[in-house]
Design a protein around this motif. Structure first.
Motif, PDB file in Angstrom:
ATOM      1  N   UNK A 192      45.401   1.828-120.503  1.00 55.69           N
ATOM      2  CA  UNK A 192      46.407   1.823-119.236  1.00 55.69           C
ATOM      3  C   UNK A 192      47.178   3.089-119.163  1.00 55.69           C
ATOM      4  N   UNK A 193      46.485   3.865-118.313  1.00 53.38           N
ATOM      5  CA  UNK A 193      47.174   5.141-118.321  1.00 53.38           C
ATOM      6  C   UNK A 193      48.233   5.229-117.343  1.00 53.38           C
ATOM      7  N   UNK A 194      48.620   4.172-116.790  1.00 53.77           N
ATOM      8  CA  UNK A 194      49.517   4.132-115.781  1.00 53.77           C
ATOM      9  C   UNK A 194      49.266   5.325-114.529  1.00 53.77           C
ATOM     10  N   UNK A 195      50.189   5.929-114.237  1.00 53.62           N
ATOM     11  CA  UNK A 195      50.086   6.858-113.214  1.00 53.62           C
ATOM     12  C   UNK A 195      49.985   8.264-114.045  1.00 53.62           C
ATOM     13  N   UNK A 196      49.761   8.412-115.155  1.00 49.36           N
ATOM     14  CA  UNK A 196      49.402   9.805-115.613  1.00 49.36           C
ATOM     15  C   UNK A 196      48.180  10.612-115.088  1.00 49.36           C
ATOM     16  N   UNK A 197      48.425  11.895-114.735  1.00 49.47           N
ATOM     17  CA  UNK A 197      47.207  12.605-114.199  1.00 49.47           C
ATOM     18  C   UNK A 197      46.370  13.003-115.107  1.00 49.47           C
ATOM     19  N   UNK A 198      44.988  13.350-114.772  1.00 48.81           N
ATOM     20  CA  UNK A 198      44.064  13.749-115.630  1.00 48.81           C
ATOM     21  C   UNK A 198      44.414  14.801-116.361  1.00 48.81           C
ATOM     22  N   UNK A 199      44.081  14.942-117.687  1.00 52.18           N
ATOM     23  CA  UNK A 199      44.440  16.260-118.465  1.00 52.18           C
ATOM     24  C   UNK A 199      45.772  16.042-119.121  1.00 52.18           C
ATOM     25  N   UNK A 200      46.647  14.896-118.910  1.00 54.06           N
ATOM     26  CA  UNK A 200      47.946  14.709-119.537  1.00 54.06           C
ATOM     27  C   UNK A 200      47.731  14.363-121.308  1.00 54.06           C
ATOM     28  N   UNK A 201      48.340  14.994-121.855  1.00 57.39           N
ATOM     29  CA  UNK A 201      48.251  14.758-123.490  1.00 57.39           C
ATOM     30  C   UNK A 201      48.947  13.413-123.705  1.00 57.39           C
ATOM     31  N   UNK A 202      48.258  12.656-124.262  1.00 54.56           N
ATOM     32  CA  UNK A 202      48.922  11.463-124.746  1.00 54.56           C
ATOM     33  C   UNK A 202      48.749  10.719-125.952  1.00 54.56           C
ATOM     34  N   UNK A 203      49.222   9.640-126.399  1.00 53.07           N
ATOM     35  CA  UNK A 203      48.841   9.318-127.660  1.00 53.07           C
ATOM     36  C   UNK A 203      48.409   7.664-127.440  1.00 53.07           C
ATOM     37  N   UNK A 204      47.560   7.020-127.855  1.00 53.87           N
ATOM     38  CA  UNK A 204      47.347   5.511-127.720  1.00 53.87           C
ATOM     39  C   UNK A 204      48.106   4.900-128.773  1.00 53.87           C
ATOM     40  N   UNK A 205      48.942   4.036-128.560  1.00 55.43           N
ATOM     41  CA  UNK A 205      49.740   3.456-129.608  1.00 55.43           C
ATOM     42  C   UNK A 205      48.907   2.156-129.916  1.00 55.43           C
ATOM     43  N   UNK A 206      48.511   1.891-131.385  1.00 55.50           N
ATOM     44  CA  UNK A 206      47.818   0.602-131.577  1.00 55.50           C
ATOM     45  C   UNK A 206      48.466  -0.028-132.878  1.00 55.50           C
ATOM     46  N   UNK A 207      49.093  -1.224-132.605  1.00 57.76           N
ATOM     47  CA  UNK A 207      49.930  -1.620-133.778  1.00 57.76           C
ATOM     48  C   UNK A 207      48.832  -2.157-134.732  1.00 57.76           C
ATOM     49  N   UNK A 208      49.281  -2.162-135.972  1.00 59.82           N
ATOM     50  CA  UNK A 208      48.386  -2.310-137.298  1.00 59.82           C
ATOM     51  C   UNK A 208      47.987  -3.676-137.196  1.00 59.82           C
ATOM     52  N   UNK A 231      50.101   2.853-134.884  1.00 55.44           N
ATOM     53  CA  UNK A 231      49.191   3.928-135.106  1.00 55.44           C
ATOM     54  C   UNK A 231      49.105   4.925-133.902  1.00 55.44           C
ATOM     55  N   UNK A 232      49.238   6.101-133.943  1.00 55.07           N
ATOM     56  CA  UNK A 232      48.919   6.941-132.617  1.00 55.07           C
ATOM     57  C   UNK A 232      47.709   7.459-132.777  1.00 55.07           C
ATOM     58  N   UNK A 233      46.904   7.598-131.893  1.00 52.90           N
ATOM     59  CA  UNK A 233      45.728   8.006-131.471  1.00 52.90           C
ATOM     60  C   UNK A 233      45.888   9.155-130.613  1.00 52.90           C
ATOM     61  N   UNK A 234      45.832  10.337-130.919  1.00 58.26           N
ATOM     62  CA  UNK A 234      45.916  11.421-129.914  1.00 58.26           C
ATOM     63  C   UNK A 234      44.758  11.769-128.900  1.00 58.26           C
TER      64      UNK A 234
END
Lengths: 357, 292
Positions: free
Chosen positions: A262-278, A239-242
């Motif tokens: 866990x955003x790693x070194x992504x800067x604030x404001x970066x558009x991401x998806x949160x991946x969540x396995x079923x 699943x991808x949670x925007x």
């Protein structure tokens, strides 16, 4: 550990089409390595370049430290198990297996001994005089293996080795291949589009998509920490949670909720998806979820019985999630219309670059 | 042992209807072949045991093997050997010319293949006889070939009415029969087999010898038979391009029927020719078939 195969900036163009785009890859000696990707992703072309059946348009390709880029296939210390095996129909099993040794002008006595050994190794004793068409698919597969292994290559390449077998046989061969690889200790590089095959057999996996090598890692790494939405989606389901990165280790989801991630070194404001396995989605009756975790309130849209699991489609006002709950007596069941709350452990999710794809 | 259940009434009826339909569909072709092929052949065979009457007719009353006795005569063996040599030469030249071409065609893109194959068949659009006469013009003493050799200082060529002219004509006429089956067998070879052999340390030449050549054998055999058989008994081409100093089997048989009016002898020659060719073909196919 020394690299058995090393690719640096390897690119292959067919006319205007870039089949393999600037691939860097190092495969260790003795490793069981899988190149995984959907059809047309360039994985087979990569394998063919290692074999010498296609020559790279750019980049360097070394096998045990020796540059092999421009060498024809017969001058390389590698052998291939072809998809559909490509056994010589006019030769007996014995002669098929002996082909490579005869071409290398190995002494007759040794050819006989090594062929017998190889046929024994793949458990085809007694079939020596048969023709390939007289064998079953699984047996042909073994002949193809013996025909390649008898040459004691430094690297064995396998192109979709199990694709032509039926499911039962395929599962059996997976174990056999793994055992065989350990026994002979040769580096195996195999290409597959079947993620389960890659996960279950390989020491490490390289995921390819659209001519590029996207991620290389152990099966667990690839599954748990996919680097992109493509990888997460291709290996298993997800699943991808925007959302957007709010601060280090915090993501604001599209519904406004902030969750630790866990955003790693992504800067604030970066558009991401949160991946969540079923299978990582926890489902509880509304408000029965623990308080100190990220949680979402929703409704059960549909429930599907799969025997060993129940798969639920869960509706929220801003997205839909798939949840897979194992079929255990202790596991609560839900019905369409039930009001539920979902939650997940903080270490159950991965953050991948967002947007389309 | 498996138990085969009895067929029900309507299953049997259905099968009977099926086989009846099949027979009816094949019937026109069968009839045609029986009337115009099997019966004439039988007549030839029967006549070969007859006797030539003094007036040149055929006497069917006293059956004997006299005509077969004449097959050992010097003139006959000379004619047979000459024809055999010519047919062999033709077959080998066709094989050598056709193989590289068929290989070239088989390795082109499908669209190009189609075009090249149509090219092979274009000569069939012109009558065989006409094409043979065309060669007569080309090869004649003041024809283009001779003019060319004269122009480059090689002097006048005298090919027409020699065995060389016959071989040229036969190769020209039968080359497509060699190309087509060769192409068919080469085209069927899975390119991955060639890749597999290269992967197994075969050079490109070894790969050709060990994989392509053996796998194209059925095509080479079929093509050789299709060229050899009509070359051995060829009549038209030798008659037009070969002159009549050294008769070949075809024209020798024709002369027995038309000139010498010895039908029984002509018929026995024909029968033996048919039987020899048929058994040679069978043996050849068997030998090839074992290694397919």
């Amino acid at each position: 550990m020394a690299s058995a195969v090393e690719l640096k900036g390897v690119t292959k163009r067919f006319g205007d089409v870039v089949a393999v785009d600037d691939v860097d890859l190092s495969i260790a000696d003795g490793e069981f390595f899988a190149l995984l990707g959907p059809s047309g992703c360039g994985k087979t072309t990569t394998l063919r370049m290692i074999a010498g059946l296609d020559l790279p348009s750019a980049g360097s390709l070394t096998i045990h430290g020796e540059e092999v880029g421009p060498l024809p296939p017969n001058k390389r210390p590698v052998n291939t198990v072809f998809q559909n095996y490509a056994l010589f129909p006019h030769l007996s099993i014995e002669d098929n297996v002996a082909f490579g040794l005869k071409m290398q002008k190995v002494a007759k006595g040794e050819v006989g001994r090594r062929v017998a050994e190889a046929i024994e190794l793949v458990q085809l004793g007694g079939m020596e005089r048969r023709k390939p068409t007289q064998l079953s698919g699984g047996q042909q597969q073994r002949v193809a293996l013996a025909r390649a292994l008898v040459n004691r290559p430094k690297v064995l390449l396998l192109d979709e080795p199990l694709a032509a077998l039926d499911l039962k046989l395929r599962q059996g061969m997976q174990n056999e291949l793994k055992a065989l690889q350990r026994e002979v200790g040769i580096t195996f590089v195999f290409v597959t589009h079947d993620q389960e095959e890659a996960l279950s057999m390989a020491d490490r996996i390289g995921v390819m998509g659209d001519a590029k090598l996207l991620q290389v890692g152990r099966p667990e790494e690839i599954y748990e920490q996919p680097v992109s939405r493509f990888v997460a989606d291709f290996i298993g389901r997800s699943n991808f949670l925007p959302g957007t990165v709010a601060a280090a280790s915090t993501v604001t989801l599209a519904n406004g909720a902030s969750i630790p991630a866990p955003t790693a070194d992504r800067a604030a404001g970066t558009v991401v998806d949160v991946s969540l396995r079923p299978e990582r989605v926890r489902v509880e009756q509304r408000d029965a979820a623990p308080d100190d975790v990220a949680r979402l309130d929703g409704v059960v849209r549909s429930a599907t019985f799969l025997g060993n699991a129940m798969v639920y489609s869960l509706g929220f006002d801003w997205l839909e999630l798939e949840a897979r709950l194992e079929n255990r007596p202790s596991q609560q069941r839900f019905s369409p219309g039930d009001e539920i709350t979902v939650w997940w452990r903080e270490d159950a999710i991965a953050v991948v670059d967002g947007g389309s794809g | 042992m498996t138990v085969v259940p009895e067929l029900t009434e309507h299953e049997r009826a259905h099968e009977a209807a099926e086989s009846r339909r099949g027979f009816l569909m094949a019937l026109p072709a069968y009839l045609y072949l029986i009337v115009f092929f099997a019966i004439p052949l039988a007549i030839v065979f029967v006549y070969s045991f007859a006797t030539r009457s003094r007036t040149g007719g055929t006497d069917l009353s006293g059956w004997n093997l006299d005509s077969y006795g004449r097959l050992g005569e010097d003139i006959v063996t000379r004619v047979v050997f000459r024809s055999f040599g010519l047919a062999m030469t033709t077959t080998i030249i066709c094989l050598l010319l056709a193989y590289p071409f068929a290989y070239f065609v088989a390795t082109r893109r499908p669209a190009v293949r189609g075009l090249l194959l149509v090219g092979v068949m274009i000569p069939f659009w012109t009558n065989f006889l006409v094409r043979n006469y065309a060669w007569r013009v080309l090869l004649s003493n003041d024809g283009p070939v001779s003019q060319f050799t004269e122009a480059v200082g090689l002097g006048e060529t005298q090919i027409l009415f020699t065995q060389v002219a016959v071989v040229i004509g036969l190769v020209y006429g039968f080359l497509p029969f060699m190309i087509l089956p060769l192409y068919a067998s080469l085209e069927r070879i899975d390119p991955r087999l060639i890749e597999a052999s290269r992967d197994l340390y075969a050079s490109s030449w070894a790969s050709f010898r060990k994989v392509v050549l053996p796998l194209s054998r059925p095509g080479a055999i079929a093509g050789s038979i299709l060229v050899f058989v009509p070359s051995f008994g060829a009549y038209v081409t030798p008659a037009i391009l070969g002159g009549d100093k050294k008769p070949l089997l075809g024209s020798y048989i024709v002369s027995q029927f038309l000139t010498a009016r010895n039908w029984p002898f002509g018929a026995s020659l024909s029968s033996v020719l048919i039987i020899v060719m048929l058994s040679a073909t069978l043996v050849y196919f068997r030998a090839g078939g074992r290694n397919l």
